[in-house]
Design an enzyme around this catalytic site. Structure first.
Site, short mmCIF file in Angstrom:
data_model
loop_
_atom_site.label_atom_id
_atom_site.label_comp_id
_atom_site.label_asym_id
_atom_site.label_seq_id
_atom_site.Cartn_x
_atom_site.Cartn_y
_atom_site.Cartn_z
N SER A 104 8.33 -5.55 -0.52
CA SER A 104 9.28 -5.92 -1.71
C SER A 104 10.20 -5.08 -1.73
CB SER A 104 8.23 -5.66 -3.07
OG SER A 104 9.34 -5.75 -4.06
N TYR B 120 3.74 -0.45 -8.94
CA TYR B 120 3.64 -1.62 -7.57
C TYR B 120 4.49 -1.22 -6.57
CZ TYR B 120 5.04 -6.20 -6.02
OH TYR B 120 5.24 -7.21 -5.26
#
Length: 253
Positions: A143, A156
Site C-alpha cells: 500500500s 494497517y
C-alpha cells in the site's frame, strides 16, 4: 492469452482489487481459484468469469492467521486446480481506520493475523510445491501508506510495510529456486462513484499526477504483468500503481 494454461489462487477475490485480479487472470487464460469468506459473493464472481468463457472455481476460506487455515486453503485450491498452483496473489486484508490511541489489543492482533500471518503461512504452504514444479509467481499487495505517512491507519500501514519487506525476503529465499516474488503498492483504489458524486477518499489523491482514484482493473493489469512471462527478469520489486502518490509532488501554477 498471457496466462494460458496457468493456475492461480487469489485471496480476498470477492470484491474490489481481488475480484478484478481474478477476472483479469481468467480473461488471460488462467484457471483461477476465487477465495474469500462470502460464498454468495464468491460464486457471483465465478459465474461472471464463466459467463465470459473463463475458468474459475470458488474456495471458501477464513484466513484468520492460523497456519491451519492457510494450509487448508492451499491444499483445497491445489486439489481443485488439478494438482498445482502456478500463481499466488496475497490480497486478502482488513483495514480499520482507528488511530493508535483508539486501537485495542484485540484489533491489533486481528489485523496482523489477517494481513501478515495468513499470507506468511499461505506462502509457506504454496512456495515449496512451486519450487518442485519448476517455478511460479507470488504477488503480494502492499500500500502507498506503507511509505507515505498519514495520520490515520497506522496499524494497517505497518502491516503493509511488513508485506513489502517479506516480498524482498521471499524473493531472496525462493527466487534462486525459480519462484518470483513481487508486490504491488496501490494508491487509493475504489470502484467509481456514481456520476456527480465524489467519494470521501478522493481527497487523498488530489495533488497527484493522476489527480483521481484508481480503478481495481488498473491494479489487475499490473498483476497480470507480474504473473506473466513478460516479467521473467523481475524479482523482489514493489510496483507502485498509485497515480504518482508516493513519488511525485505536483506544484500548482
Amino acid at each position: 492469452m498471457r496466462l494460458e494454461g496457468r493456475t492461480a489462487l487469489v485471496t480476498g477475490a470477492t470484491s474490489n482489487i481481488g475480484r478484478a485480479i481474478a477476472e483479469a487472470f481468467a480473461a488471460q487464460g488462467a484457471h483461477v481459484i476465487v477465495s474469500g469468506r462470502s460464498a454468495g459473493r464468491g460464486n457471483e464472481v465465478v459465474e461472471g468469469i464463466r459467463a465470459r468463457g473463463g475458468r474459475a472455481d470458488f474456495v471458501q476460506a477464513d484466513l484468520d492467521g492460523s497456519a491451519a487455515a492457510s494450509q487448508a486453503l492451499a491444499e483445497e485450491a491445489t486439489r481443485v486446480l488439478g494438482g498445482r498452483i502456478d500463481i499466488l496473489v496475497n490480497n486478502a486484508g482488513i483495514y480499520p481506520a482507528d488511530s493508535t490511541t483508539t486501537t485495542d489489543e484485540k484489533t491489533f492482533d486481528q489485523v496482523y493475523a489477517v494481513n501478515v500471518k495468513a499470507p506468511f503461512f499461505l506462502t509457506a504452504a504454496v512456495a515449496p510445491a512451486m519450487v518442485e514444479a519448476g517455478g511460479g509467481s507470488i504477488i503480494n499487495l502492499g500500500s502507498w501508506i506503507a511509505r507515505l505517512g498519514i495520520p490515520v491507519g497506522a496499524l494497517y500501514s505497518s502491516t503493509k510495510g511488513a508485506m513489502e519487506t517479506l516480498t524482498r525476503a521471499w524473493a531472496a529465499e525462493f527466487g534462486p529456486q525459480g519462484v518470483r516474488v513481487n508486490a504491488i503498492s496501490p494508491g487509493v483504489v475504489l470502484a467509481a462513484a456514481a456520476p456527480g458524486e465524489e467519494h470521501p477518499a478522493e481527497v487523498m489523491m488530489k495533488g497527484t499526477p493522476a489527480n483521481r482514484m484508481g480503478g481495481p482493473e488498473e491494479i489487475a493489469n499490473a498483476a497480470v504483468y507480474l504473473a506473466s512471462d513478460e516479467s521473467a527478469f523481475v524479482h523482489g520489486i514493489v510496483l507502485d500503481v498509485d497515480g504518482g502518490r508516493t513519488t511525485v509532488a505536483v506544484v500548482a501554477a
